[in-house]
Write an enzyme that holds these catalytic residues in place. Structure first.
Site, PDB file in Angstrom:
ATOM      1  N   ASN A  28      -2.873   1.417  15.800  1.00 31.80           N
ATOM      2  CA  ASN A  28      -3.331   1.027  17.141  1.00 31.80           C
ATOM      3  C   ASN A  28      -3.732   2.296  17.895  1.00 31.80           C
ATOM      4  O   ASN A  28      -3.551   3.410  17.390  1.00 31.80           O
ATOM      5  CB  ASN A  28      -2.250   0.236  17.888  1.00 31.80           C
ATOM      6  CG  ASN A  28      -0.962   1.015  18.007  1.00 31.80           C
ATOM      7  OD1 ASN A  28      -0.950   2.120  18.537  1.00 31.80           O
ATOM      8  ND2 ASN A  28       0.131   0.468  17.498  1.00 31.80           N
TER       9      ASN A  28
ATOM     10  N   SER B 229      -7.588  -4.924  10.539  1.00 32.13           N
ATOM     11  CA  SER B 229      -7.793  -5.908  11.634  1.00 32.13           C
ATOM     12  C   SER B 229      -7.466  -7.356  11.267  1.00 32.13           C
ATOM     13  O   SER B 229      -7.498  -8.218  12.147  1.00 32.13           O
ATOM     14  CB  SER B 229      -9.225  -5.878  12.201  1.00 32.13           C
ATOM     15  OG  SER B 229      -9.372  -4.800  13.093  1.00 32.13           O
ATOM     16  N   THR B 230      -7.178  -7.646   9.984  1.00 35.28           N
ATOM     17  CA  THR B 230      -7.035  -9.067   9.601  1.00 35.28           C
ATOM     18  C   THR B 230      -5.618  -9.614   9.748  1.00 35.28           C
ATOM     19  O   THR B 230      -5.362 -10.763   9.417  1.00 35.28           O
ATOM     20  CB  THR B 230      -7.494  -9.313   8.147  1.00 35.28           C
ATOM     21  OG1 THR B 230      -6.574  -8.667   7.251  1.00 35.28           O
ATOM     22  CG2 THR B 230      -8.898  -8.803   7.911  1.00 35.28           C
ATOM     23  N   GLY B 231      -4.692  -8.782  10.235  1.00 34.46           N
ATOM     24  CA  GLY B 231      -3.329  -9.258  10.468  1.00 34.46           C
ATOM     25  C   GLY B 231      -3.138  -9.579  11.938  1.00 34.46           C
ATOM     26  O   GLY B 231      -3.743 -10.517  12.477  1.00 34.46           O
TER      27      GLY B 231
ATOM     28  N   ILE C 279       0.818  -1.221   0.000  1.00 33.61           N
ATOM     29  CA  ILE C 279       0.000   0.000   0.000  1.00 33.61           C
ATOM     30  C   ILE C 279       0.857   1.279   0.000  1.00 33.61           C
ATOM     31  O   ILE C 279       0.404   2.330  -0.434  1.00 33.61           O
ATOM     32  CB  ILE C 279      -0.997  -0.014   1.198  1.00 33.61           C
ATOM     33  CG1 ILE C 279      -2.191   0.906   0.925  1.00 33.61           C
ATOM     34  CG2 ILE C 279      -0.299   0.337   2.504  1.00 33.61           C
ATOM     35  CD1 ILE C 279      -3.330   0.745   1.912  1.00 33.61           C
TER      36      ILE C 279
ATOM     37  N   ASP D  40       1.149  -0.693   9.445  1.00 34.56           N
ATOM     38  CA  ASP D  40       1.459   0.518  10.221  1.00 34.56           C
ATOM     39  C   ASP D  40       2.971   0.818  10.158  1.00 34.56           C
ATOM     40  O   ASP D  40       3.397   1.947   9.835  1.00 34.56           O
ATOM     41  CB  ASP D  40       1.009   0.274  11.670  1.00 34.56           C
ATOM     42  CG  ASP D  40       0.938   1.524  12.522  1.00 34.56           C
ATOM     43  OD1 ASP D  40       1.189   2.617  11.987  1.00 34.56           O
ATOM     44  OD2 ASP D  40       0.627   1.397  13.722  1.00 34.56           O
TER      45      ASP D  40
END
Ligand code: AR6
Length: 171
Positions: free
Chosen positions: A26, A119-121, A13, A36
């Protein structure tokens, strides 16, 4: 309803030249691992400096900063829920993340936005359920905001891509 304004891609990304890319952050907004960490590394230290001034972000909300060294002009930082089995309000919180991002899109007059699979990691949200929520909220945003021309879902691996393809195929 499928929309050609919703696109899937399998890439990093941080290389995407959209008006905004979304960071799966977070609550501290002070960086971390996963997407992140990649966004902070690519954007440079000025991003962290601006994030320090934001005072964190509650789960389900979003904050916007400049993109600094990224090709994207803006970064929208949102905090997804940690998956705890699905009974702790996770679906509503994840939907709220997408809505918070789209409300900043409208506020800033942005036309293109790229999302990771929030949220999927590390946060463990099942990909299929998460992608259904992402696609539903994207369709809603496109119906509500005619200025929005492209929503890109950035799939970091083929399992994520498959989950989005399935979600897009379902009406
Ligand atoms: N480009 C696109 N997608 C990516 C990239 C990238 N460079 N890197 C990872 N992904 P995660 P979360 C995908 O763990 O689950 C951080 O430490 C990844 O494969 O980044 O919301 C934060 O500071 C997955 O599909 O975010 C928080 O503490 C998706 O991005 C926590 O992780 C999200 O994975 C947030 O966890």
């Amino acid at each position: 309803m499928t929309s050609d304004k919703i696109q899937l891609t399998e890439e990093d990304i941080t290389g995407i030249k959209a008006d905004a890319i979304v960071n799966a952050a977070n609550n501290s907004l002070l960086g971390g691992g996963g997407v992140d960490g990649a966004i902070h590394r690519a954007a440079g230290p000025e991003l962290l400096a601006q994030c320090r001034g934001l005072g964190g972000c509650p789960t389900g909300e979003a904050r916007i900063t400049k993109g600094y060294n990224l090709p994207a002009a803006w970064v929208i930082h949102t905090v997804g829920p940690v998956w705890r089995g699905g009974t702790q309000g996770e679906p509503e919180l994840l939907a709220r993340c997408y809505r918070s991002c789209f409300s900043l899109v409208r506020e800033y007059g942005l036309k293109t936005i790229a999302f990771p699979a929030i949220s999927t990691g590390v946060y463990g949200y099942p990909k299929e359920e998460a992608s259904r929520i992402a696609v539903r909220e994207a369709r809603r945003a496109l119906a509500e905001n005619k200025e929005l021309t492209a929503i890109l879902f950035v799939c970091f691996n083929s399992a994520t891509r498959l989950a989005y393809q399935k979600a897009l195929a379902d009406d």
